[in-house]
Design a protein around this motif. Structure first.
Motif, PDB file in Angstrom:
ATOM      1  N   UNK A 105      49.249  57.786  41.503  1.00 10.03           N
ATOM      2  CA  UNK A 105      48.331  56.672  41.789  1.00 10.03           C
ATOM      3  C   UNK A 105      48.352  55.685  40.631  1.00 10.03           C
ATOM      4  N   UNK A 106      47.991  54.447  40.939  1.00 10.66           N
ATOM      5  CA  UNK A 106      48.019  53.380  39.947  1.00 10.66           C
ATOM      6  C   UNK A 106      46.626  52.788  39.791  1.00 10.66           C
ATOM      7  N   UNK A 107      46.220  52.577  38.530  1.00  7.49           N
ATOM      8  CA  UNK A 107      44.902  52.018  38.226  1.00  7.49           C
ATOM      9  C   UNK A 107      45.095  50.636  37.603  1.00  7.49           C
ATOM     10  N   UNK A 108      44.466  49.662  38.179  1.00 12.93           N
ATOM     11  CA  UNK A 108      44.544  48.282  37.695  1.00 12.93           C
ATOM     12  C   UNK A 108      43.202  47.902  37.063  1.00 12.93           C
ATOM     13  N   UNK A 109      43.221  47.540  35.782  1.00 13.23           N
ATOM     14  CA  UNK A 109      42.022  47.080  35.086  1.00 13.23           C
ATOM     15  C   UNK A 109      42.098  45.563  34.947  1.00 13.23           C
ATOM     16  N   UNK A 110      40.999  44.868  35.272  1.00 15.20           N
ATOM     17  CA  UNK A 110      41.042  43.407  35.232  1.00 15.20           C
ATOM     18  C   UNK A 110      39.672  42.832  34.863  1.00 15.20           C
ATOM     19  N   UNK A 111      39.663  41.600  34.328  1.00 10.09           N
ATOM     20  CA  UNK A 111      38.399  40.943  33.959  1.00 10.09           C
ATOM     21  C   UNK A 111      37.578  40.640  35.208  1.00 10.09           C
ATOM     22  N   UNK A 112      36.251  40.651  35.023  1.00 11.90           N
ATOM     23  CA  UNK A 112      35.359  40.371  36.141  1.00 11.90           C
ATOM     24  C   UNK A 112      34.389  39.255  35.764  1.00 11.90           C
ATOM     25  N   UNK A 113      34.574  38.095  36.395  1.00 14.28           N
ATOM     26  CA  UNK A 113      33.651  36.958  36.244  1.00 14.28           C
ATOM     27  C   UNK A 113      33.440  36.562  34.788  1.00 14.28           C
ATOM     28  N   UNK A 114      34.546  36.402  34.052  1.00 12.33           N
ATOM     29  CA  UNK A 114      34.418  36.023  32.646  1.00 12.33           C
ATOM     30  C   UNK A 114      33.992  34.570  32.480  1.00 12.33           C
ATOM     31  N   UNK A 115      34.524  33.710  33.338  1.00  4.93           N
ATOM     32  CA  UNK A 115      34.237  32.283  33.164  1.00  4.93           C
ATOM     33  C   UNK A 115      34.706  31.825  31.792  1.00  4.93           C
ATOM     34  N   UNK A 116      33.838  31.083  31.094  1.00  6.21           N
ATOM     35  CA  UNK A 116      34.158  30.636  29.738  1.00  6.21           C
ATOM     36  C   UNK A 116      33.471  31.495  28.674  1.00  6.21           C
ATOM     37  N   UNK A 117      32.917  32.636  29.103  1.00  7.29           N
ATOM     38  CA  UNK A 117      32.151  33.463  28.162  1.00  7.29           C
ATOM     39  C   UNK A 117      33.021  34.374  27.304  1.00  7.29           C
ATOM     40  N   UNK A 118      34.237  34.701  27.780  1.00  4.23           N
ATOM     41  CA  UNK A 118      35.106  35.614  27.053  1.00  4.23           C
ATOM     42  C   UNK A 118      36.526  35.070  27.039  1.00  4.23           C
ATOM     43  N   UNK A 119      37.207  35.316  25.920  1.00  8.57           N
ATOM     44  CA  UNK A 119      38.624  34.966  25.836  1.00  8.57           C
ATOM     45  C   UNK A 119      39.500  36.218  25.879  1.00  8.57           C
ATOM     46  N   UNK A 120      38.924  37.361  25.491  1.00  8.16           N
ATOM     47  CA  UNK A 120      39.628  38.633  25.593  1.00  8.16           C
ATOM     48  C   UNK A 120      38.591  39.757  25.572  1.00  8.16           C
ATOM     49  N   UNK A 121      39.020  40.986  25.815  1.00  6.22           N
ATOM     50  CA  UNK A 121      38.076  42.108  25.849  1.00  6.22           C
ATOM     51  C   UNK A 121      38.779  43.439  25.683  1.00  6.22           C
ATOM     52  N   UNK A 122      38.169  44.339  24.940  1.00  7.14           N
ATOM     53  CA  UNK A 122      38.710  45.691  24.764  1.00  7.14           C
ATOM     54  C   UNK A 122      37.932  46.650  25.664  1.00  7.14           C
ATOM     55  N   UNK A 123      38.537  47.786  25.971  1.00  8.11           N
ATOM     56  CA  UNK A 123      37.873  48.742  26.849  1.00  8.11           C
ATOM     57  C   UNK A 123      38.422  50.143  26.611  1.00  8.11           C
ATOM     58  N   UNK A 124      37.666  51.145  27.081  1.00  7.10           N
ATOM     59  CA  UNK A 124      38.110  52.543  27.125  1.00  7.10           C
ATOM     60  C   UNK A 124      38.170  52.960  28.585  1.00  7.10           C
TER      61      UNK A 124
END
Length: 309
Positions: free
Chosen positions: A41-60
């Motif tokens: 199986x494949x898991x896709x992680x993606x930004x959700x409704x960032x708009x102009x509030x975020x330019x990048x993001x880290x996650x676990x």
């Protein structure tokens, strides 16, 4: 079929899942628990409704699923993160384990060899924890309890222990879990009774007491008939001097109504609470009588039960 748990830590991020044919099977979640067939199986992680509030993001990202391993550590009971890797819990066995994070799950299995009463209890938790119970078809039958008692049909059941509303207050948490149920490895003559409840169990089989046990001045009192019927003692009542004589395996105990002085094999002893008669039923101190007859008595504060064996 196997079970998989997915947890995505840090928001606003979401993930989707695809099967080996790249067909989407999960949409826009940050956590989910699902049964899946064997495969890739494949898991896709993606930004959700960032708009102009975020330019990048880290996650676990944490994914827990069955590997088919059966080599479990006898001290930690790991791996037991899915129902398929559930650790087999014997009747009367207390496991001491730990939830290593707010996303950890520990699974245990119990198998009733006949219809009967079960008693489950979580205790000595260093962080809030609860459990769910599932039947053999993985249908959930218990939600978010720390103690649970009921009659169940013969078969296999799964217990899921999980953190409860930790937030940022706890990084890990220890707990103790005990299950009593009818099985081939049930301890002989294990009796479980509950305060203010006429229902109890003997080796997982349901019994009904004539009156419910209760506490007086810190001492649990039980009906005299319980001592004879369940502890196997010979009990006689002397109406002339209002005394009770209990005999078992060479031990003789003589108690008197409303008298704290008792005799054990002829020697005087003092007890905290005297025997008393209520609504025509004679009540005697549970722990004192049981222990003098060579029984082990354990109190469980989480579900207000007393185990005698």
């Amino acid at each position: 079929m196997t079970s998989i748990s997915i947890y995505l830590i840090q928001r606003p991020l979401l993930d989707s899942m695809y099967d080996s044919n790249k067909k989407q099977i999960v949409w826009g979640n940050s956590s989910y628990f699902k049964s899946l067939a064997k495969g890739t199986y494949y898991i896709e992680v993606y930004p959700s409704s960032w708009g102009n509030n975020y330019s990048n993001g880290s996650y676990d990202l944490l994914a827990t699923f069955s590997t088919g391993s059966v080599n479990q550590d006898t001290k930690t009971f790991e791996p037991n993160d899915t129902r398929e890797n559930a650790y087999g819990l014997k009747s009367g066995q207390t496991v001491k384990s730990e939830l290593s994070s707010s996303f950890d799950r520990d699974f245990y299995s119990i198998t009733l060899n006949k219809d009967g009463y079960i008693d489950l209890s979580l205790s000595n938790t260093s962080a809030p924890a609860r459990f769910n119970v599932y039947d053999s078809s993985k249908k959930q039958i218990v939600w978010g309890n720390s103690s649970y008692s009921r009659s169940l049909s013969k078969g296999t059941y799964y217990i899921e222990v999980y953190p409860s509303s930790w937030g940022n207050q706890h990084l890990s948490g220890k707990y103790e879990l005990i299950a009593r149920y009818p099985s081939d490895d049930s301890p002989n003559n294990t009796i479980v009774i509950y305060l203010n409840n006429k229902i109890g169990t003997v080796n997982g089989n349901r019994i009904t007491l004539t009156e419910a046990p209760y506490i007086k001045s810190g001492t649990t009192l039980i009906p005299l008939r319980f001592v004879s019927e369940q502890l196997g003692a010979d009990v006689t009542w002397n109406g002339t001097n209002r005394s009770i004589t209990v005999k078992l395996d060479g031990t003789t105990i003589v108690l008197r109504e409303n008298n704290r002085n008792v005799k054990v094999n002829g020697s005087s002893r003092w007890i905290d609470v005297a025997p008393e008669i209520i609504r025509g039923t004679t009540f005697v101190p549970l722990r004192f009588v049981s222990e003098q007859l060579g029984k082990d008595v354990k109190w469980n504060s989480s579900n207000k039960s007393i185990a005698i064996k």
